[in-house]
Design a protein around this motif. Sequence first.
Motif, PDB file in Angstrom:
ATOM      1  N   LEU A   1       0.829  -1.203   0.000  1.00 10.31           N
ATOM      2  CA  LEU A   1       0.000   0.000   0.000  1.00 10.31           C
ATOM      3  C   LEU A   1       0.865   1.254   0.000  1.00 10.31           C
ATOM      4  CD1 LEU A   1      -2.830   1.344   0.253  1.00 10.31           C
ATOM      5  CD2 LEU A   1      -2.531   1.211   2.738  1.00 10.31           C
ATOM      6  N   VAL A   2       1.851   1.278   0.885  1.00 12.44           N
ATOM      7  CA  VAL A   2       2.710   2.464   1.004  1.00 12.44           C
ATOM      8  C   VAL A   2       3.512   2.673  -0.288  1.00 12.44           C
ATOM      9  CG1 VAL A   2       4.670   3.443   2.277  1.00 12.44           C
ATOM     10  CG2 VAL A   2       2.766   2.384   3.525  1.00 12.44           C
ATOM     11  N   ASP A   3       4.009   1.603  -0.877  1.00 13.20           N
ATOM     12  CA  ASP A   3       4.757   1.750  -2.130  1.00 13.20           C
ATOM     13  C   ASP A   3       3.862   2.271  -3.255  1.00 13.20           C
ATOM     14  OD1 ASP A   3       7.091   0.915  -0.912  1.00 13.20           O
ATOM     15  OD2 ASP A   3       6.881  -1.170  -1.552  1.00 13.20           O
ATOM     16  N   ALA A   4       2.645   1.730  -3.359  1.00 11.42           N
ATOM     17  CA  ALA A   4       1.710   2.188  -4.397  1.00 11.42           C
ATOM     18  C   ALA A   4       1.337   3.652  -4.155  1.00 11.42           C
ATOM     19  CB  ALA A   4       0.456   1.301  -4.404  1.00 11.42           C
ATOM     20  N   PHE A   5       1.196   4.017  -2.892  1.00 16.16           N
ATOM     21  CA  PHE A   5       0.850   5.395  -2.522  1.00 16.16           C
ATOM     22  C   PHE A   5       1.956   6.377  -2.942  1.00 16.16           C
ATOM     23  CE2 PHE A   5       1.322   8.674   0.843  1.00 16.16           C
ATOM     24  CZ  PHE A   5       0.184   9.428   0.561  1.00 16.16           C
ATOM     25  N   TYR A   6       3.201   6.104  -2.544  1.00 20.64           N
ATOM     26  CA  TYR A   6       4.269   7.074  -2.861  1.00 20.64           C
ATOM     27  C   TYR A   6       4.600   7.110  -4.347  1.00 20.64           C
ATOM     28  CZ  TYR A   6       4.746   8.461   1.923  1.00 20.64           C
ATOM     29  OH  TYR A   6       4.481   8.989   3.157  1.00 20.64           O
ATOM     30  N   HIS A   7       4.324   6.013  -5.057  1.00 16.58           N
ATOM     31  CA  HIS A   7       4.488   6.049  -6.506  1.00 16.58           C
ATOM     32  C   HIS A   7       3.582   7.151  -7.087  1.00 16.58           C
ATOM     33  CE1 HIS A   7       5.323   4.601 -10.506  1.00 16.58           C
ATOM     34  NE2 HIS A   7       4.011   4.596 -10.752  1.00 16.58           N
ATOM     35  N   ARG A   8       2.355   7.249  -6.560  1.00 12.84           N
ATOM     36  CA  ARG A   8       1.422   8.286  -7.017  1.00 12.84           C
ATOM     37  C   ARG A   8       1.812   9.677  -6.517  1.00 12.84           C
ATOM     38  NH1 ARG A   8      -1.090   3.716  -7.381  1.00 12.84           N
ATOM     39  NH2 ARG A   8      -2.681   3.485  -8.988  1.00 12.84           N
ATOM     40  N   VAL A   9       2.210   9.748  -5.253  1.00  4.79           N
ATOM     41  CA  VAL A   9       2.624  11.045  -4.690  1.00  4.79           C
ATOM     42  C   VAL A   9       3.733  11.655  -5.553  1.00  4.79           C
ATOM     43  CG1 VAL A   9       3.836  12.102  -2.729  1.00  4.79           C
ATOM     44  CG2 VAL A   9       1.895  10.556  -2.321  1.00  4.79           C
ATOM     45  N   GLY A  10       4.686  10.821  -5.953  1.00  4.00           N
ATOM     46  CA  GLY A  10       5.833  11.298  -6.725  1.00  4.00           C
ATOM     47  C   GLY A  10       5.459  11.831  -8.098  1.00  4.00           C
ATOM     48  N   GLN A  11       4.247  11.491  -8.559  1.00  2.00           N
ATOM     49  CA  GLN A  11       3.803  11.942  -9.880  1.00  2.00           C
ATOM     50  C   GLN A  11       2.710  12.990  -9.797  1.00  2.00           C
ATOM     51  OE1 GLN A  11       2.561   8.313 -11.824  1.00  2.00           O
ATOM     52  NE2 GLN A  11       4.672   7.786 -12.361  1.00  2.00           N
ATOM     53  N   HIS A  12       2.265  13.298  -8.581  1.00  2.38           N
ATOM     54  CA  HIS A  12       1.115  14.203  -8.449  1.00  2.38           C
ATOM     55  C   HIS A  12       1.584  15.659  -8.498  1.00  2.38           C
ATOM     56  CE1 HIS A  12      -2.504  16.113  -7.124  1.00  2.38           C
ATOM     57  NE2 HIS A  12      -3.142  14.953  -7.131  1.00  2.38           N
ATOM     58  N   PRO A  13       1.006  16.462  -9.393  1.00  2.00           N
ATOM     59  CA  PRO A  13       1.494  17.845  -9.552  1.00  2.00           C
ATOM     60  C   PRO A  13       1.379  18.694  -8.286  1.00  2.00           C
ATOM     61  CG  PRO A  13      -0.526  17.468 -10.851  1.00  2.00           C
ATOM     62  CD  PRO A  13      -0.057  16.128 -10.354  1.00  2.00           C
ATOM     63  N   ASP A  14       0.394  18.422  -7.422  1.00  2.00           N
ATOM     64  CA  ASP A  14       0.245  19.215  -6.193  1.00  2.00           C
ATOM     65  C   ASP A  14       1.136  18.717  -5.053  1.00  2.00           C
ATOM     66  OD1 ASP A  14      -1.733  20.863  -7.304  1.00  2.00           O
ATOM     67  OD2 ASP A  14      -3.318  19.429  -6.786  1.00  2.00           O
ATOM     68  N   LEU A  15       1.610  17.486  -5.157  1.00  2.56           N
ATOM     69  CA  LEU A  15       2.359  16.899  -4.039  1.00  2.56           C
ATOM     70  C   LEU A  15       3.853  16.767  -4.311  1.00  2.56           C
ATOM     71  CD1 LEU A  15      -0.137  14.066  -3.019  1.00  2.56           C
ATOM     72  CD2 LEU A  15       0.188  16.293  -1.915  1.00  2.56           C
ATOM     73  N   ALA A  16       4.209  16.353  -5.513  1.00  2.00           N
ATOM     74  CA  ALA A  16       5.615  16.094  -5.818  1.00  2.00           C
ATOM     75  C   ALA A  16       6.539  17.257  -5.425  1.00  2.00           C
ATOM     76  CB  ALA A  16       5.780  15.731  -7.294  1.00  2.00           C
ATOM     77  N   PRO A  17       6.116  18.530  -5.643  1.00  2.88           N
ATOM     78  CA  PRO A  17       7.035  19.637  -5.346  1.00  2.88           C
ATOM     79  C   PRO A  17       7.466  19.740  -3.881  1.00  2.88           C
ATOM     80  CG  PRO A  17       5.201  20.417  -6.714  1.00  2.88           C
ATOM     81  CD  PRO A  17       4.875  19.012  -6.308  1.00  2.88           C
ATOM     82  N   ILE A  18       6.678  19.227  -2.941  1.00  2.00           N
ATOM     83  CA  ILE A  18       7.061  19.367  -1.529  1.00  2.00           C
ATOM     84  C   ILE A  18       7.708  18.092  -0.967  1.00  2.00           C
ATOM     85  CG2 ILE A  18       5.415  21.222  -1.006  1.00  2.00           C
ATOM     86  CD1 ILE A  18       3.682  19.072   0.441  1.00  2.00           C
ATOM     87  N   PHE A  19       7.787  17.049  -1.773  1.00  5.57           N
ATOM     88  CA  PHE A  19       8.417  15.796  -1.323  1.00  5.57           C
ATOM     89  C   PHE A  19       9.824  15.671  -1.897  1.00  5.57           C
ATOM     90  CE2 PHE A  19       4.107  14.753  -0.194  1.00  5.57           C
ATOM     91  CZ  PHE A  19       4.234  13.859   0.861  1.00  5.57           C
TER      92      PHE A  19
END
Length: 127
Positions: free
Chosen positions: A18-36
Motif C-alpha cells: 500500500l505504502v509503495d503504491a501510494f508514494y508512486h502516485r505522490v511522486g507523480q502528483h502535480p500538487d504533491l511532488a514539489p514538496i516531497f
Amino acid sequence: ENNATPYEFIGEEKLSMLVDAFYHRVGQHPDLAPIFPSDLTETARKQKQFLTQYLGGPALYTQEHGHPMLRARHLPFEITPTRARAWLSCMDEAMNEIELVGEIREFLYSRLVLTARHMVNTEELTK
Ligand code: HEM
C-alpha cells in the motif's frame, strides 16, 4: 483470532504494498511532488513504520524517531486543503491498486481523512 489488531488483519506485506503504491502516485502528483524529496525511499520506510503503529502493530516509528508529533513534523511544509485532498486521492487509488477492500479499508481510510485534515496548516495558495 477475533481480537486481531487492524495491523494484523492487513498484514505487513499488504501494508508495505500500500505504502509503495501510494508514494508512486505522490511522486507523480502535480500538487504533491514539489514538496516531497525526489527519492521517496526513506519517506516510504518511515510511513511503513508509522502506519504499523497507527494500526495497532509494534511501535516501530516511535522506537526509531520518537513521538510522532505528526502535525509539528508537517509544519515545514505548506499543507493546503487541496494538498490534503490530493494526498487522500493518492491513498484511495493505492487502496484500489492493491485491492484493499471491505471494512478494513473503510476503517483505515476514514481515520486517514481525519489525520489528513489535522495536517492542514496553510490557507489555499493563490495561483
Ligand atoms: C512526512 C506531506 C499527510 C504521515 C511528510 C513529508 C511531507 C508530507 C512533504 C516529508 C517527507 C520527507 O521529508 O521524507 C504530507 C501532506 C499531507 C500529509 C501534503 C496531506 C494532508 C499525512 C498523513 C499522515 C502522514 C495523513 C499519517 C497517516 C507522515 C509521516 C512522515 C510524513 C509518518 C514522516 C515524518 C518523519 O520525517 O519522520 N508528509 N503529509 N502524512 N508524513 Fe505526511
